[in-house]
Design an enzyme around this catalytic site. Structure first.
Site, PDB file in Angstrom:
ATOM      1  N   ASN A 212      35.574  28.434  43.538  1.00 41.31           N
ATOM      2  CA  ASN A 212      36.811  28.992  42.655  1.00 41.31           C
ATOM      3  C   ASN A 212      37.890  28.093  42.764  1.00 41.31           C
ATOM      4  OD1 ASN A 212      38.316  30.129  45.092  1.00 41.31           O
ATOM      5  ND2 ASN A 212      36.621  31.242  45.243  1.00 41.31           N
ATOM      6  N   ASP A 281      31.886  35.763  46.107  1.00 38.15           N
ATOM      7  CA  ASP A 281      31.192  36.943  46.095  1.00 38.15           C
ATOM      8  C   ASP A 281      29.719  36.832  46.097  1.00 38.15           C
ATOM      9  OD1 ASP A 281      33.371  38.539  46.478  1.00 38.15           O
ATOM     10  OD2 ASP A 281      33.601  38.559  44.312  1.00 38.15           O
ATOM     11  N   ASP A 311      30.616  40.976  52.758  1.00 39.52           N
ATOM     12  CA  ASP A 311      32.130  41.164  52.712  1.00 39.52           C
ATOM     13  C   ASP A 311      32.734  40.846  53.972  1.00 39.52           C
ATOM     14  OD1 ASP A 311      34.325  41.920  50.712  1.00 39.52           O
ATOM     15  OD2 ASP A 311      34.691  43.007  52.584  1.00 39.52           O
ATOM     16  N   ILE A 312      33.296  39.730  54.278  1.00 42.93           N
ATOM     17  CA  ILE A 312      33.824  39.487  55.644  1.00 42.93           C
ATOM     18  C   ILE A 312      35.049  40.199  56.230  1.00 42.93           C
ATOM     19  CG2 ILE A 312      34.948  37.553  57.287  1.00 42.93           C
ATOM     20  CD1 ILE A 312      33.839  35.617  55.144  1.00 42.93           C
ATOM     21  N   PHE A 328      43.878  40.034  51.027  1.00 41.17           N
ATOM     22  CA  PHE A 328      44.403  39.560  49.866  1.00 41.17           C
ATOM     23  C   PHE A 328      43.546  40.054  48.559  1.00 41.17           C
ATOM     24  CE2 PHE A 328      48.204  36.668  50.600  1.00 41.17           C
ATOM     25  CZ  PHE A 328      48.498  36.993  52.020  1.00 41.17           C
TER      26      PHE A 328
HETATM   27  N1  CTP Z   1      36.627  38.860  50.827  1.00 40.42           N
HETATM   28  C1  CTP Z   1      35.877  38.901  52.092  1.00 40.42           C
HETATM   29  N2  CTP Z   1      34.650  38.459  52.069  1.00 40.42           N
HETATM   30  C2  CTP Z   1      34.004  38.561  50.839  1.00 40.42           C
HETATM   31  C3  CTP Z   1      34.719  38.750  49.505  1.00 40.42           C
HETATM   32  C4  CTP Z   1      36.261  38.948  49.898  1.00 40.42           C
HETATM   33  O1  CTP Z   1      36.391  38.863  53.330  1.00 40.42           O
HETATM   34  N3  CTP Z   1      32.742  38.011  50.498  1.00 40.42           N
HETATM   35  C5  CTP Z   1      37.857  39.292  51.155  1.00 40.42           C
HETATM   36  C6  CTP Z   1      39.051  38.466  50.749  1.00 40.42           C
HETATM   37  O2  CTP Z   1      39.362  37.435  51.510  1.00 40.42           O
HETATM   38  C7  CTP Z   1      40.216  39.246  50.481  1.00 40.42           C
HETATM   39  C8  CTP Z   1      39.835  40.596  49.978  1.00 40.42           C
HETATM   40  O3  CTP Z   1      38.236  40.581  50.664  1.00 40.42           O
HETATM   41  O4  CTP Z   1      41.048  39.499  51.534  1.00 40.42           O
HETATM   42  C9  CTP Z   1      39.635  40.878  48.526  1.00 40.42           C
HETATM   43  O5  CTP Z   1      39.040  39.891  47.891  1.00 40.42           O
HETATM   44  P1  CTP Z   1      38.285  39.997  46.382  1.00 40.42           P
HETATM   45  O6  CTP Z   1      37.599  38.856  45.937  1.00 40.42           O
HETATM   46  O7  CTP Z   1      39.495  40.415  45.449  1.00 40.42           O
HETATM   47  O8  CTP Z   1      37.545  41.345  46.561  1.00 40.42           O
HETATM   48  P2  CTP Z   1      36.098  41.860  45.910  1.00 40.42           P
HETATM   49  O9  CTP Z   1      35.661  42.820  46.833  1.00 40.42           O
HETATM   50  O10 CTP Z   1      35.269  40.650  45.886  1.00 40.42           O
HETATM   51  O11 CTP Z   1      36.448  42.224  44.541  1.00 40.42           O
HETATM   52  P3  CTP Z   1      36.515  41.914  43.064  1.00 40.42           P
HETATM   53  O12 CTP Z   1      35.387  42.745  42.479  1.00 40.42           O
HETATM   54  O13 CTP Z   1      37.604  42.008  42.361  1.00 40.42           O
HETATM   55  O14 CTP Z   1      35.687  40.511  42.956  1.00 40.42           O
END
Ligand code: CTP
Length: 407
Positions: A212, A281, A311-312, A328
């Site tokens: 990205n 993701d 999701d970390i 964030f």
């Molecule tokens: N994040 C994370 N691990 C992932 C994806 C996201 O830790 N696999 C963390 C990002 O570092 C950020 C927060 O989650 O602090 C939000 O990320 P975002 O990509 O906006 O969240 P998503 O759950 O992926 O939501 P979206 O459906 O908008 O993609």
């Protein structure tokens, strides 16, 4: 280095040279670095820059006259000299340098220079011949011997058309140097902060990946601001083209899985975890060992099966004991609503959201505008440089962390 928590107070002396027109920009840069600024103009400086322009960018009314009864009544010149954490003179003309070198106190600015116990910085700006003149060099040596720090001057084309040393150092560099020298409030002293930054790459084969647009700049700025606030910082960085800020432990990773492993290993030792990284993701279901060939694919195109990455931030927030967790979110629509939901879903203590549909902020831009959402409310930070955003967020997060610790 000072350890108290008030904003650095800088008395900005402006003397009468053409570079004085840069004073409002210097004030702005100092404020971006977190300083509070009182501009003090000499009589000739007012010919190059107006009090109105300075008043608009500084947080205090500019001072010009030792005999201004009204200004003296609110803060007398000796009080002003005591108030300052640093005195910065930019531009410093040959005349001002000469008066300082001889201890002359015939106006407000030179009086303040004698009356202050704070460190003094001068950024000379003058014609190259004036700079090189034996008298000026003698005066500059005298100032250095008195403990004054001389910034620049830079080399280059001058307003008078000549080339050589004499240009005032750029406002951004002056602001950085002076604020670094006088320190920033150490609101995170004694804490360990873990930060992730940048994108991740999810490989399809040895040469192709899904990623990205994250540049890593906001995360790096955040790590730097946390360090400046006294934290012990570890930065887990995805692939970015950014230099490691000094004094920060950097761990480079490429994929989301590597980032998760690096973070999991270090989270237990952290007081605060700030997940700025734009973690992918999804990753390809299969990563091929060899480069995929066009001939291997079906005639109607290629289909790539993806599977979700863990999701970390959610994983770290879900396990006790856990650090104070800040996420964030970059959104293109319904930013606040999505971010509030995300904060609750991932059990984050706070989330910082920005609207990346606006090209002037986010991703490749050096500016950002964000809202910090936490359990007790929301704080909006309007458009400013990413470093300033980082510094402001640090102050907010340090306050939230302190309250959480008491609770
Ligand atoms: N994040 C994370 N691990 C992932 C994806 C996201 O830790 N696999 C963390 C990002 O570092 C950020 C927060 O989650 O602090 C939000 O990320 P975002 O990509 O906006 O969240 P998503 O759950 O992926 O939501 P979206 O459906 O908008 O993609």
């Amino acid at each position: 280095m000072q350890t108290d928590n008030h904003a650095r107070r800088i008395l900005l002396g402006i003397s009468g040279g053409i570079a004085a027109y840069k004073a409002p920009s210097l004030v702005r840069n100092l404020r971006v670095e977190g300083a509070e600024v009182v501009p003090v103009l000499t009589r000739n400086a007012s010919k190059f820059v107006t009090e109105t322009a300075l008043q608009a960018v500084a947080d205090h009314r500019p001072r010009t006259d030792l005999w201004d009864a009204e200004a003296e009544a609110s803060m007398g010149h000796i009080e002003l000299a005591r108030w300052a954490d640093a005195v910065l003179i930019a531009p410093a003309t040959a005349d001002l340098v000469a008066r300082m070198a001889h201890g002359i106190a015939d106006d407000l600015l030179t009086t303040l220079c004698l009356a202050t116990a704070a460190p003094v910085f001068v950024a000379p700006a003058m014609n190259v011949k004036m700079w090189e003149h034996a008298a000026t060099q003698r005066n500059i040596d005298r100032l250095r011997a008195d403990g004054v720090t001389v910034l620049g001057p830079d080399d280059g084309e001058q307003a008078c058309g000549e080339f050589g040393p004499g240009r005032m150092m750029e406002p951004e560099e002056i602001a950085e140097t002076v604020t670094a020298a006088v320190g920033t409030p150490r609101v995170l002293a004694g804490t360990r902060v873990l930060v992730t930054a940048g994108p991740t790459r999810e490989f399809l084969d040895p040469v192709r990946f899904i990623s990205n647009r994250s540049s890593g700049r906001q995360g790096f700025a955040f790590a730097e601001a946390a360090r400046n606030a006294g934290a012990d910082v570890t930065l887990v960085a995805g692939p970015v083209h950014l230099a490691t800020p000094t004094g920060i432990e950097r761990v480079d990773v490429v994929s989301a899985q590597e980032m998760k492993d690096a973070v999991t290993e270090r989270a237990a030792g952290a007081d605060i975890f700030v997940s700025v990284a734009a973690v992918a993701d999804y990753r390809p279901h299969t990563t091929h060992d060899q480069k995929l060939k066009k001939s291997d694919q079906e005639s109607d195109g290629i289909r790539v099966a993806l599977k979700e990455n863990e999701d970390i931030v959610g994983a770290i927030a879900g396990v006790e004991p856990r650090p104070f967790v800040v996420g964030f979110a970059a959104e293109t629509q319904n930013a606040l609503q999505y971010a509030r939901e995300k904060r609750a879903r991932k059990r984050m203590d706070a989330i910082v959201v920005n609207d990346v549909s606006d090209a002037a902020i986010g991703f490749d831009s050096s500016d950002n505008a964000v809202t910090l959402i936490h359990g007790g409310g929301e704080v909006e930070l309007s458009k400013m440089p990413k470093r300033a955003i980082a510094r402001r967020l640090i102050a907010e997060i340090a306050a939230l962390y302190a309250v959480a610790g008491q609770g």
